[in-house]
Design a protein around this motif. Sequence first.
Motif, PDB file in Angstrom:
ATOM      1  N   LYS A  87      -4.857  22.269 -19.309  1.00 30.84           N
ATOM      2  CA  LYS A  87      -3.562  22.942 -19.213  1.00 30.84           C
ATOM      3  C   LYS A  87      -3.747  24.425 -18.907  1.00 30.84           C
ATOM      4  CE  LYS A  87       0.444  24.368 -21.937  1.00 30.84           C
ATOM      5  NZ  LYS A  87       1.060  24.386 -23.284  1.00 30.84           N
ATOM      6  N   VAL A  88      -4.827  25.014 -19.435  1.00 29.37           N
ATOM      7  CA  VAL A  88      -5.088  26.443 -19.287  1.00 29.37           C
ATOM      8  C   VAL A  88      -6.520  26.640 -18.816  1.00 29.37           C
ATOM      9  CG1 VAL A  88      -5.239  28.667 -20.478  1.00 29.37           C
ATOM     10  CG2 VAL A  88      -3.458  27.034 -21.126  1.00 29.37           C
ATOM     11  N   ASP A 138      -1.552  22.259 -29.928  1.00 24.00           N
ATOM     12  CA  ASP A 138      -2.437  21.180 -30.321  1.00 24.00           C
ATOM     13  C   ASP A 138      -2.447  20.092 -29.257  1.00 24.00           C
ATOM     14  OD1 ASP A 138      -3.032  22.446 -32.699  1.00 24.00           O
ATOM     15  OD2 ASP A 138      -1.512  21.366 -33.858  1.00 24.00           O
ATOM     16  N   GLY A 139      -3.639  19.568 -28.987  1.00 26.64           N
ATOM     17  CA  GLY A 139      -3.787  18.519 -27.994  1.00 26.64           C
ATOM     18  C   GLY A 139      -4.114  19.024 -26.608  1.00 26.64           C
ATOM     19  N   ASP A 140      -4.074  20.347 -26.393  1.00 24.36           N
ATOM     20  CA  ASP A 140      -4.351  20.902 -25.068  1.00 24.36           C
ATOM     21  C   ASP A 140      -5.848  20.938 -24.775  1.00 24.36           C
ATOM     22  OD1 ASP A 140      -1.702  21.326 -24.548  1.00 24.36           O
ATOM     23  OD2 ASP A 140      -1.741  23.485 -24.917  1.00 24.36           O
ATOM     24  N   THR A 141      -6.143  20.987 -23.484  1.00 31.92           N
ATOM     25  CA  THR A 141      -7.498  21.212 -22.997  1.00 31.92           C
ATOM     26  C   THR A 141      -7.536  22.552 -22.278  1.00 31.92           C
ATOM     27  OG1 THR A 141      -7.983  18.851 -22.764  1.00 31.92           O
ATOM     28  CG2 THR A 141      -9.326  20.372 -21.468  1.00 31.92           C
ATOM     29  N   ILE A 142      -8.553  23.354 -22.585  1.00 28.96           N
ATOM     30  CA  ILE A 142      -8.766  24.658 -21.954  1.00 28.96           C
ATOM     31  C   ILE A 142     -10.087  24.590 -21.205  1.00 28.96           C
ATOM     32  CG2 ILE A 142      -9.050  27.134 -22.358  1.00 28.96           C
ATOM     33  CD1 ILE A 142      -7.782  26.556 -25.195  1.00 28.96           C
ATOM     34  N   CYS A 143     -10.111  24.977 -19.943  1.00 24.80           N
ATOM     35  CA  CYS A 143     -11.390  25.079 -19.247  1.00 24.80           C
ATOM     36  C   CYS A 143     -11.730  26.548 -19.053  1.00 24.80           C
ATOM     37  CB  CYS A 143     -11.407  24.302 -17.934  1.00 24.80           C
ATOM     38  SG  CYS A 143     -10.448  24.979 -16.588  1.00 24.80           S
ATOM     39  N   VAL A 198     -17.335  15.683 -17.897  1.00 22.99           N
ATOM     40  CA  VAL A 198     -16.945  17.059 -18.229  1.00 22.99           C
ATOM     41  C   VAL A 198     -15.966  17.595 -17.195  1.00 22.99           C
ATOM     42  CG1 VAL A 198     -17.772  19.437 -18.428  1.00 22.99           C
ATOM     43  CG2 VAL A 198     -19.033  17.589 -19.531  1.00 22.99           C
ATOM     44  N   PHE A 199     -16.272  17.409 -15.915  1.00 26.82           N
ATOM     45  CA  PHE A 199     -15.392  17.950 -14.877  1.00 26.82           C
ATOM     46  C   PHE A 199     -14.064  17.210 -14.810  1.00 26.82           C
ATOM     47  CE2 PHE A 199     -19.340  19.894 -13.156  1.00 26.82           C
ATOM     48  CZ  PHE A 199     -18.890  21.203 -13.192  1.00 26.82           C
ATOM     49  N   GLN A 200     -14.038  15.921 -15.147  1.00 27.35           N
ATOM     50  CA  GLN A 200     -12.758  15.222 -15.191  1.00 27.35           C
ATOM     51  C   GLN A 200     -11.874  15.811 -16.270  1.00 27.35           C
ATOM     52  OE1 GLN A 200     -11.469  13.125 -13.032  1.00 27.35           O
ATOM     53  NE2 GLN A 200      -9.570  13.230 -14.237  1.00 27.35           N
ATOM     54  N   ARG A 201     -12.452  16.156 -17.428  1.00 26.87           N
ATOM     55  CA  ARG A 201     -11.683  16.804 -18.482  1.00 26.87           C
ATOM     56  C   ARG A 201     -11.213  18.195 -18.035  1.00 26.87           C
ATOM     57  NH1 ARG A 201     -11.967  14.614 -23.646  1.00 26.87           N
ATOM     58  NH2 ARG A 201     -13.381  12.846 -23.872  1.00 26.87           N
ATOM     59  N   VAL A 219      -7.663  21.711 -30.123  1.00 25.24           N
ATOM     60  CA  VAL A 219      -7.824  21.792 -28.672  1.00 25.24           C
ATOM     61  C   VAL A 219      -9.254  21.455 -28.277  1.00 25.24           C
ATOM     62  CG1 VAL A 219      -6.015  23.522 -28.358  1.00 25.24           C
ATOM     63  CG2 VAL A 219      -8.362  24.265 -28.802  1.00 25.24           C
ATOM     64  N   GLU A 220      -9.428  21.150 -27.002  1.00 21.52           N
ATOM     65  CA  GLU A 220     -10.752  20.963 -26.411  1.00 21.52           C
ATOM     66  C   GLU A 220     -11.030  22.122 -25.463  1.00 21.52           C
ATOM     67  OE1 GLU A 220     -11.001  16.073 -26.245  1.00 21.52           O
ATOM     68  OE2 GLU A 220     -10.625  17.202 -24.404  1.00 21.52           O
ATOM     69  N   VAL A 221     -12.253  22.623 -25.489  1.00 21.12           N
ATOM     70  CA  VAL A 221     -12.670  23.682 -24.573  1.00 21.12           C
ATOM     71  C   VAL A 221     -13.785  23.132 -23.694  1.00 21.12           C
ATOM     72  CG1 VAL A 221     -13.446  26.055 -24.351  1.00 21.12           C
ATOM     73  CG2 VAL A 221     -12.096  25.383 -26.353  1.00 21.12           C
TER      74      VAL A 221
END
Length: 219
Positions: free
Chosen positions: A100-101, A6-11, A92-95, A33-35
Amino acid sequence: LEEIADGDTICITGGKGVGAVVAGLQAQRRFDVEVIPATGCVQGKHYTDVNHVSTLMAERLGGRSYQIHAPLFADDAAQRAMLMNMRSVAEVFQRAREAKVAVVGIGSILSADSTYYDLHPSSSTDRSAIEHSGASAELLAHLLDGEGQVCDYSLNRALVSLTLQEFASIPTKIGVASGLNKAGSILSVLRGGHLDTLVTDEATGARILDLASEEGLSV
């Protein structure tokens, strides 16, 4: 699923391989999470476009997705700079840089069914120039040579995408690709040290190992 919390960002990138993996995700619980897209989008390729794939991953995990409202290719480097500086795109690109993944596809260049030539309208007419550049693989739409280094090719300078230097700073980088025709391209990406994990099928994995062995390399 073992890598996220929880709390991670995935690109993520688009593509058939990544889309297939995302469609098969079966999380036992919902993740906060954020994707985030790692590249611009490709018009006319809805089910493999990065916006669709990121939305699908967020639905599978129970998180939320962000959309990118910019093309994958700008007309030139100056237009790329303009697009990358637009607030909605820059955010978007800053995120994505803070992810993390990362989950990304790997494209072939030299095979007859290479999907790279679907990404940009003029790339198929410029195929000889692409081959002359020494390209053997595609990662985040960057054309890479046999050693996994970025080729000196004009479209590489017009990409609305994370750079490979930015991509390298993401802690966990997962590549997704399969098919014997992609073995050489996957090996190029591995030679460049761009990935931490590779998701592929057994036959493709065996072919990659055979190619590496023929060249006296270890994978």
